[in-house]
Scaffold this motif. Structure first.
Motif, PDB file in Angstrom:
ATOM      1  N   VAL A 172       0.859  -1.172   0.000  1.00  0.00           N
ATOM      2  CA  VAL A 172       0.000   0.000   0.000  1.00  0.00           C
ATOM      3  C   VAL A 172       0.902   1.230   0.000  1.00  0.00           C
ATOM      4  N   PRO A 173       0.675   2.191  -0.892  1.00  0.00           N
ATOM      5  CA  PRO A 173       1.583   3.340  -1.019  1.00  0.00           C
ATOM      6  C   PRO A 173       1.894   4.064   0.291  1.00  0.00           C
ATOM      7  N   LEU A 174       0.868   4.407   1.063  1.00  0.00           N
ATOM      8  CA  LEU A 174       1.123   5.133   2.302  1.00  0.00           C
ATOM      9  C   LEU A 174       1.821   4.268   3.341  1.00  0.00           C
ATOM     10  N   GLU A 175       1.618   2.958   3.257  1.00  0.00           N
ATOM     11  CA  GLU A 175       2.324   2.056   4.164  1.00  0.00           C
ATOM     12  C   GLU A 175       3.804   1.990   3.777  1.00  0.00           C
ATOM     13  N   ALA A 176       4.090   2.037   2.483  1.00  0.00           N
ATOM     14  CA  ALA A 176       5.481   2.079   2.032  1.00  0.00           C
ATOM     15  C   ALA A 176       6.147   3.355   2.514  1.00  0.00           C
ATOM     16  N   LEU A 177       5.420   4.465   2.445  1.00  0.00           N
ATOM     17  CA  LEU A 177       5.946   5.737   2.929  1.00  0.00           C
ATOM     18  C   LEU A 177       6.258   5.648   4.414  1.00  0.00           C
ATOM     19  N   ALA A 214       6.085   9.082  -6.702  1.00  0.00           N
ATOM     20  CA  ALA A 214       5.758   7.665  -6.881  1.00  0.00           C
ATOM     21  C   ALA A 214       4.634   7.229  -5.944  1.00  0.00           C
ATOM     22  N   VAL A 215       4.674   7.710  -4.690  1.00  0.00           N
ATOM     23  CA  VAL A 215       3.625   7.360  -3.731  1.00  0.00           C
ATOM     24  C   VAL A 215       2.262   7.813  -4.257  1.00  0.00           C
ATOM     25  N   LEU A 216       2.189   9.055  -4.724  1.00  0.00           N
ATOM     26  CA  LEU A 216       0.917   9.582  -5.214  1.00  0.00           C
ATOM     27  C   LEU A 216       0.462   8.904  -6.502  1.00  0.00           C
ATOM     28  N   GLU A 217       1.412   8.593  -7.379  1.00  0.00           N
ATOM     29  CA  GLU A 217       1.041   7.926  -8.626  1.00  0.00           C
ATOM     30  C   GLU A 217       0.552   6.504  -8.374  1.00  0.00           C
TER      31      GLU A 217
END
Length: 281
Positions: A172-177, A214-217
């Motif tokens: 999940v993008p925000l989890e990667a962040l 990258a997170v937003l995309e």
């Protein structure tokens, strides 16, 4: 996540106004059309440009006092970016994200704290204007940004304990962040969201901004259509830009400090805005 789109009518009008020079809709013409769409004007401009660099630090990334010293240097007009900003009439500010309290990637980063960093980063776009230049300064950030980027690639990243992270389809993008990033990357995510809500075109530079893009995309393809890459530092960044579908405005690395690539790229944007007034060949 609902995000405003660019103004297609302004973009078309700009392209029509460039037809007299007989150029294809690429290069400077495409750049001018891009800024016209996001400013919502067939007569785009760059006179009111602001650069914000988000400052933070990492445990093990070096002495955090270096960050504070750089911020102090910019406040006194003694950093390389100051000269470029003064010469071009560009505003400059630092957004401090507790550089005196290094972020420790080895510790769990609570979701609430990560989201607070995203929200705080939205302040970067508060000045509005014609164009926002976005950079970061946080020693140790490049490694963390690359880890975020790798979490979206077929090659899984390594987690804090040295084990291999999850593959692209599981992350999940925000989890990667939260798992691999830090405050300045989260702040850049917030800055890009805030700029999009204002339909404010952004010039971004550096690994942290690439990770934020990258997170937003990953969350919503096209979420960073209002963002252009000011410059790339090396071939590795060039590959990331290709994957993100973005062409850096300046090819060679600037390499003299945060914000300098954005300041240099403003000159190219300004030239693109002048195309409709160019004489017929």
């Amino acid at each position: 996540m609902q995000l405003p789109a660019g103004d297609a009518c302004a973009e078309r009008k700009f392209l029509v106004s460039c037809s007299h020079i007989g150029s294809e809709n690429d290069g400077l013409v495409a750049l001018g059309a891009w800024i016209a769409a996001w400013q919502g004007s067939a007569e785009p401009k760059t006179k009111d440009t602001h650069i914000c660099f988000i400052a933070s630090s990492y445990a093990g990334g070096g002495d955090p006092s270096v960050v504070k010293e750089y911020i102090a240097a910019t406040a006194k007009g003694r950093a390389p970016v100051n000269l470029m900003c003064v010469e071009k009439g560009i505003g400059l500010r630092a957004l401090e994200m507790a550089p005196e309290m290094p972020h420790d990637p080895a510790q769990d980063w609570p979701e609430a704290d990560c989201m607070a960093a995203v929200a705080f980063g939205m302040e970067a776009a508060a000045a509005g204007g014609d164009v926002l230049g976005l950079a970061t300064y946080a020693p140790g950030s490049d490694e963390r940004a690359k880890a975020v980027l790798k979490s979206f690639s077929p090659e899984p990243p390594r987690a804090r304990d040295g084990t291999t992270g999850q593959a692209k389809t599981d992350y999940v993008p925000l989890e990667a962040l939260r798992s691999f990033g830090g405050r300045e990357i989260a702040g850049a995510v917030g800055a890009l969201i805030a700029a999009r809500s204002r339909r404010l075109p952004v010039l971004a530079e550096g690994w942290a901004c690439l990770a934020a893009i990258a997170v937003l995309e990953q969350m919503m393809p096209g979420a960073t259509d209002h963002v252009a890459i000011a410059a790339m530092t090396d071939g590795e960044q060039a590959d990331i830009c290709d994957l993100l579908g973005k062409t850096p405005i300046i090819g060679p690395s600037i390499g003299i400090g945060p914000g300098c690539a954005s300041a240099a790229a403003v000159s190219v944007l300004a030239a693109a805005c002048l195309i409709p007034s160019m004489p017929v060949r």
